[in-house]
Design a protein around this motif. Structure first.
Motif, PDB file in Angstrom:
ATOM      1  N   GLY A  11       0.778  -1.230   0.000  1.00 18.99           N
ATOM      2  CA  GLY A  11       0.000   0.000   0.000  1.00 18.99           C
ATOM      3  C   GLY A  11       0.813   1.285   0.000  1.00 18.99           C
ATOM      4  N   GLU A  12       2.139   1.169  -0.049  1.00 15.93           N
ATOM      5  CA  GLU A  12       2.978   2.377  -0.064  1.00 15.93           C
ATOM      6  C   GLU A  12       2.629   3.268  -1.253  1.00 15.93           C
ATOM      7  OE1 GLU A  12       5.412   3.509   2.107  1.00 15.93           O
ATOM      8  OE2 GLU A  12       4.814   1.892   3.450  1.00 15.93           O
ATOM      9  N   CYS A  13       2.445   2.680  -2.405  1.00 18.16           N
ATOM     10  CA  CYS A  13       2.138   3.453  -3.613  1.00 18.16           C
ATOM     11  C   CYS A  13       0.811   4.190  -3.490  1.00 18.16           C
ATOM     12  CB  CYS A  13       2.136   2.550  -4.834  1.00 18.16           C
ATOM     13  SG  CYS A  13       1.010   1.139  -4.725  1.00 18.16           S
ATOM     14  N   ALA A  14      -0.186   3.512  -2.977  1.00 18.46           N
ATOM     15  CA  ALA A  14      -1.505   4.126  -2.819  1.00 18.46           C
ATOM     16  C   ALA A  14      -1.457   5.282  -1.823  1.00 18.46           C
ATOM     17  CB  ALA A  14      -2.518   3.078  -2.361  1.00 18.46           C
ATOM     18  N   GLY A  15      -0.627   5.149  -0.814  1.00 16.09           N
ATOM     19  CA  GLY A  15      -0.529   6.189   0.207  1.00 16.09           C
ATOM     20  C   GLY A  15       0.095   7.478  -0.281  1.00 16.09           C
ATOM     21  N   LEU A  21      -5.212   7.312  -7.374  1.00 15.55           N
ATOM     22  CA  LEU A  21      -5.513   6.435  -8.505  1.00 15.55           C
ATOM     23  C   LEU A  21      -5.173   4.975  -8.250  1.00 15.55           C
ATOM     24  CD1 LEU A  21      -4.125   8.725 -11.340  1.00 15.55           C
ATOM     25  CD2 LEU A  21      -6.497   8.462 -10.612  1.00 15.55           C
ATOM     26  N   ILE A  22      -4.599   4.689  -7.075  1.00 21.02           N
ATOM     27  CA  ILE A  22      -4.177   3.326  -6.780  1.00 21.02           C
ATOM     28  C   ILE A  22      -4.945   2.813  -5.572  1.00 21.02           C
ATOM     29  CG2 ILE A  22      -2.229   1.823  -6.243  1.00 21.02           C
ATOM     30  CD1 ILE A  22      -0.407   4.070  -7.368  1.00 21.02           C
ATOM     31  N   GLU A  23      -5.529   1.641  -5.719  1.00 18.63           N
ATOM     32  CA  GLU A  23      -6.240   0.998  -4.620  1.00 18.63           C
ATOM     33  C   GLU A  23      -5.628  -0.377  -4.395  1.00 18.63           C
ATOM     34  OE1 GLU A  23     -10.719  -0.419  -3.352  1.00 18.63           O
ATOM     35  OE2 GLU A  23     -10.463   0.934  -5.054  1.00 18.63           O
ATOM     36  N   VAL A  24      -5.147  -0.608  -3.179  1.00 17.37           N
ATOM     37  CA  VAL A  24      -4.496  -1.871  -2.850  1.00 17.37           C
ATOM     38  C   VAL A  24      -5.361  -2.643  -1.864  1.00 17.37           C
ATOM     39  CG1 VAL A  24      -2.434  -2.957  -1.896  1.00 17.37           C
ATOM     40  CG2 VAL A  24      -2.219  -0.856  -3.226  1.00 17.37           C
ATOM     41  N   ARG A  25      -5.583  -3.892  -2.190  1.00 15.83           N
ATOM     42  CA  ARG A  25      -6.306  -4.795  -1.292  1.00 15.83           C
ATOM     43  C   ARG A  25      -5.331  -5.866  -0.829  1.00 15.83           C
ATOM     44  NH1 ARG A  25      -9.371  -4.022  -5.691  1.00 15.83           N
ATOM     45  NH2 ARG A  25     -11.199  -2.730  -5.481  1.00 15.83           N
ATOM     46  N   ASN A  32      -5.692   3.187 -11.900  1.00 14.16           N
ATOM     47  CA  ASN A  32      -6.410   3.913 -12.936  1.00 14.16           C
ATOM     48  C   ASN A  32      -5.385   4.584 -13.851  1.00 14.16           C
ATOM     49  OD1 ASN A  32      -7.772   5.756 -14.510  1.00 14.16           O
ATOM     50  ND2 ASN A  32      -9.086   6.477 -12.870  1.00 14.16           N
ATOM     51  N   GLU A  33      -4.974   3.887 -14.890  1.00 15.47           N
ATOM     52  CA  GLU A  33      -3.937   4.384 -15.786  1.00 15.47           C
ATOM     53  C   GLU A  33      -4.364   5.629 -16.557  1.00 15.47           C
ATOM     54  OE1 GLU A  33      -1.912   1.437 -18.165  1.00 15.47           O
ATOM     55  OE2 GLU A  33      -2.523  -0.118 -16.738  1.00 15.47           O
ATOM     56  N   GLU A  34      -5.641   5.740 -16.862  1.00 16.71           N
ATOM     57  CA  GLU A  34      -6.128   6.882 -17.636  1.00 16.71           C
ATOM     58  C   GLU A  34      -5.952   8.198 -16.882  1.00 16.71           C
ATOM     59  OE1 GLU A  34     -10.102   6.195 -19.002  1.00 16.71           O
ATOM     60  OE2 GLU A  34      -9.558   4.286 -19.914  1.00 16.71           O
TER      61      GLU A  34
END
Length: 55
Positions: A11-15, A21-25, A32-34
């Motif tokens: 989840g480091e990237c999402a934080g 745009l990044i959701e980590v489960r 969301n690349e767009e």
């Protein structure tokens, strides 16, 4: 680009994504690349280098 074989779903990237745009489960990651602005912050914080810019 996400290399899912390397991703630990920490989840480091999402934080750090300023555009949320990044959701980590627990066992998956959605990106969301767009909406991506190519700032590269997520790439810099990934501890296992599972993120990269596409050429």
């Amino acid at each position: 680009m996400i290399v899912k074989e390397y991703c630990m779903y920490c989840g480091e990237c999402a934080g750090v994504c300023p555009h949320c745009l990044i959701e980590v489960r627990e066992t998956s990651i959605d990106f969301n690349e767009e909406g991506c602005k190519d700032c590269g912050i997520c790439i810099q914080v990934c501890p296992v280098k599972a993120l990269a810019k596409e050429d």
